[in-house]
Design a protein around this motif. Sequence first.
Motif, mmCIF file in Angstrom:
data_model
loop_
_atom_site.group_PDB
_atom_site.id
_atom_site.type_symbol
_atom_site.label_atom_id
_atom_site.label_comp_id
_atom_site.label_asym_id
_atom_site.label_seq_id
_atom_site.Cartn_x
_atom_site.Cartn_y
_atom_site.Cartn_z
ATOM 1 N N PRO A 60 0.841 -1.205 0.000
ATOM 2 C CA PRO A 60 0.000 0.000 0.000
ATOM 3 C C PRO A 60 0.878 1.257 0.000
ATOM 4 N N PRO A 61 0.357 2.351 -0.503
ATOM 5 C CA PRO A 61 1.117 3.606 -0.441
ATOM 6 C C PRO A 61 1.395 4.001 1.008
ATOM 7 N N ARG A 62 2.489 4.647 1.219
ATOM 8 C CA ARG A 62 2.876 5.099 2.552
ATOM 9 C C ARG A 62 1.990 6.270 2.969
ATOM 10 N N PRO A 63 1.559 6.320 4.220
ATOM 11 C CA PRO A 63 0.798 7.502 4.678
ATOM 12 C C PRO A 63 1.595 8.777 4.443
ATOM 13 N N GLY A 64 0.940 9.786 3.952
ATOM 14 C CA GLY A 64 1.605 11.050 3.683
ATOM 15 C C GLY A 64 1.991 11.251 2.238
ATOM 16 N N VAL A 65 1.960 10.193 1.424
ATOM 17 C CA VAL A 65 2.267 10.350 0.003
ATOM 18 C C VAL A 65 1.268 11.316 -0.625
ATOM 19 N N ASN A 66 1.791 12.339 -1.278
ATOM 20 C CA ASN A 66 0.945 13.376 -1.875
ATOM 21 C C ASN A 66 1.385 13.597 -3.317
ATOM 22 N N LEU A 67 0.755 12.898 -4.217
ATOM 23 C CA LEU A 67 1.117 13.022 -5.624
ATOM 24 C C LEU A 67 0.574 14.295 -6.255
ATOM 25 N N GLU A 68 -0.175 15.092 -5.472
ATOM 26 C CA GLU A 68 -0.619 16.394 -5.951
ATOM 27 C C GLU A 68 0.478 17.445 -5.798
ATOM 28 N N HIS A 69 1.546 17.097 -5.114
ATOM 29 C CA HIS A 69 2.647 18.045 -4.961
ATOM 30 C C HIS A 69 3.183 18.415 -6.343
ATOM 31 N N PRO A 70 3.518 19.686 -6.564
ATOM 32 C CA PRO A 70 3.986 20.105 -7.900
ATOM 33 C C PRO A 70 5.174 19.306 -8.420
ATOM 34 N N TYR A 71 5.986 18.778 -7.535
ATOM 35 C CA TYR A 71 7.146 18.007 -7.988
ATOM 36 C C TYR A 71 6.725 16.827 -8.859
ATOM 37 N N PHE A 72 5.605 16.213 -8.538
ATOM 38 C CA PHE A 72 5.190 15.021 -9.266
ATOM 39 C C PHE A 72 4.388 15.346 -10.529
ATOM 40 N N ALA A 73 4.204 16.620 -10.816
ATOM 41 C CA ALA A 73 3.541 16.998 -12.065
ATOM 42 C C ALA A 73 4.533 17.076 -13.220
ATOM 43 N N ARG A 74 5.809 17.053 -12.924
ATOM 44 C CA ARG A 74 6.829 17.147 -13.970
ATOM 45 C C ARG A 74 7.085 15.773 -14.580
ATOM 46 N N GLU A 75 7.804 15.746 -15.682
ATOM 47 C CA GLU A 75 8.067 14.482 -16.365
ATOM 48 C C GLU A 75 9.334 13.799 -15.877
ATOM 49 N N GLU A 76 10.307 14.580 -15.442
ATOM 50 C CA GLU A 76 11.600 14.011 -15.060
ATOM 51 C C GLU A 76 11.975 14.472 -13.660
ATOM 52 N N PRO A 77 12.704 13.647 -12.917
ATOM 53 C CA PRO A 77 13.074 14.009 -11.549
ATOM 54 C C PRO A 77 14.244 14.965 -11.515
ATOM 55 N N CYS A 78 14.455 15.540 -10.361
ATOM 56 C CA CYS A 78 15.673 16.288 -10.091
ATOM 57 C C CYS A 78 16.816 15.289 -9.945
ATOM 58 N N THR A 79 17.904 15.499 -10.660
ATOM 59 C CA THR A 79 19.055 14.605 -10.607
ATOM 60 C C THR A 79 20.331 15.419 -10.410
ATOM 61 N N MET A 80 21.426 14.695 -10.168
ATOM 62 C CA MET A 80 22.702 15.356 -9.934
ATOM 63 C C MET A 80 23.823 14.517 -10.548
ATOM 64 N N LEU A 81 23.720 14.277 -11.846
ATOM 65 C CA LEU A 81 24.742 13.509 -12.542
ATOM 66 C C LEU A 81 25.956 14.400 -12.809
#
Length: 475
Positions: free
Chosen positions: A415-436
């Motif tokens: 099950p999803p973890r309590p507190g998971v909020n996929l409405e957060h603007p971060y999850f509206a983007r296509e790619e994650p923040c990375t540090m390559l």
Amino acid sequence: MPVSEDYRPSLAHATLGGDFFDEVQPAEFPAHILRYRNQRWAERVGLGALSDAEWLDHFARFKPLPGSFATPLALRYHGHQFRVYNPDLGDGRGFLHAQLHDREDGRLLDLATKGSGRTPWSRTADGRLTLKGGVREVLATEMLEALGVDTSKSFSLVETGEELARGDEPSPTRSSVLVRLSHSHVRIGSFQRLLYLDQHDNIRTLLDHVIRSYMPDIWRDDPAGRALAFLEEVCRRVAVTGADWMLAGFVHGVLNTDNINVTGESFDYGPWRFLPELDPAFTAAYFDQTGLYAYGRQPDTLLWNLTRLAECLLPLAEKSGLEAILRGFEAQFHAAFSAAMLRRLGLAPAGDEAAGALVRMVWKHLGDTKMPFEQFFFDWFGGRLSESRAAASPAAGFYATDAFEPVFAAIAAHPPRPGVNLEHPYFAREEPCTMLIDEVEALWAPIADSDDWSAFHAKLADIAVMRGAYAAAGG
């Protein structure tokens, strides 16, 4: 100075006495240009009200903080460097500037430097830090903290106006002094030095100091019991940090015994890198030609280092008891790895069998497909709640195969973890923040070319968004 009621200074490390450190003087720099100030953590330790001028006084000129050390302390330690023992180490370009407590949990924290000048342990080095090295440490700590790794915090970065000669980047290069906020700077190498010098009484002194200061819940009345409880606790904490590195796709690069903190906190970032894709042989340091500290060898390296710590405790505890604790490290690491996998995917536990299947399926998928490492965890954060997000991802092709079906089944079993909020603007983007590594070099280039810090600050802002997105779910 304008400290708040949250400011609680300490002199704890000084109580150890002169066998453990040397009093030193900071370098005098020709310039003091504030490049980074960690206001969020400054507030937590009661220093958020400092003006920038006061900040520079304390973290570039190193005027003592009220109630803490009148003179900086360069800590003494030894260590294995690439598994070769070196008795000539110690704080060669840094010192312990102050100690104070975290407002939120009361932990004892250190404010210590990197690049603050020569000490008795500098050998032939200049005691300085390049500006690029300081920028890289800020980026590493911000990224790791956002990904849920127990890491030191970059507290301050000041450019200092000197030209440095270095063999691993174009020279002359700009100079800086970094202040890091850490949960102790006592290393495995701190104990190794005392064993090397046959200072068995000081081993017990340091052991008791560490337990009282950082892990009082494990105190035992007898020295042997304390030594065993201490090793077990360090093993547990290091297992968690190592597992979190692996799930962050992080390669520390220089896992020498002087770079392993006995509190388990990750610190001291030199040639670090993040994985572009799952590759056990991926290395961070150009000088690691045998791959000793490669990504996939990090767990074994941590156990090797912990074994060196156990050797230091032989004057206090029986070998058989210490060995039994070391044998438990593998199980601790596997448990920590499963927990880190669930945290990174925003999933709640569903039993050991389900967790084992999840780890096997995800790791096989990442290894077989060589898809972008961070993209997978971004796409599937929240588990089955992210099925539509993953279907719209740039990596969707990796999921639209028969081979992915058992991976999805393993994810969906939790099950999803309590507190998971996929409405957060971060999850509206296509790619994650990375540090390559290419991104790091791209952030540095405008600083080096035209003193343009805009990309650096934009990246820190992006990391802050990611940190907020994961923090709500305990990530």
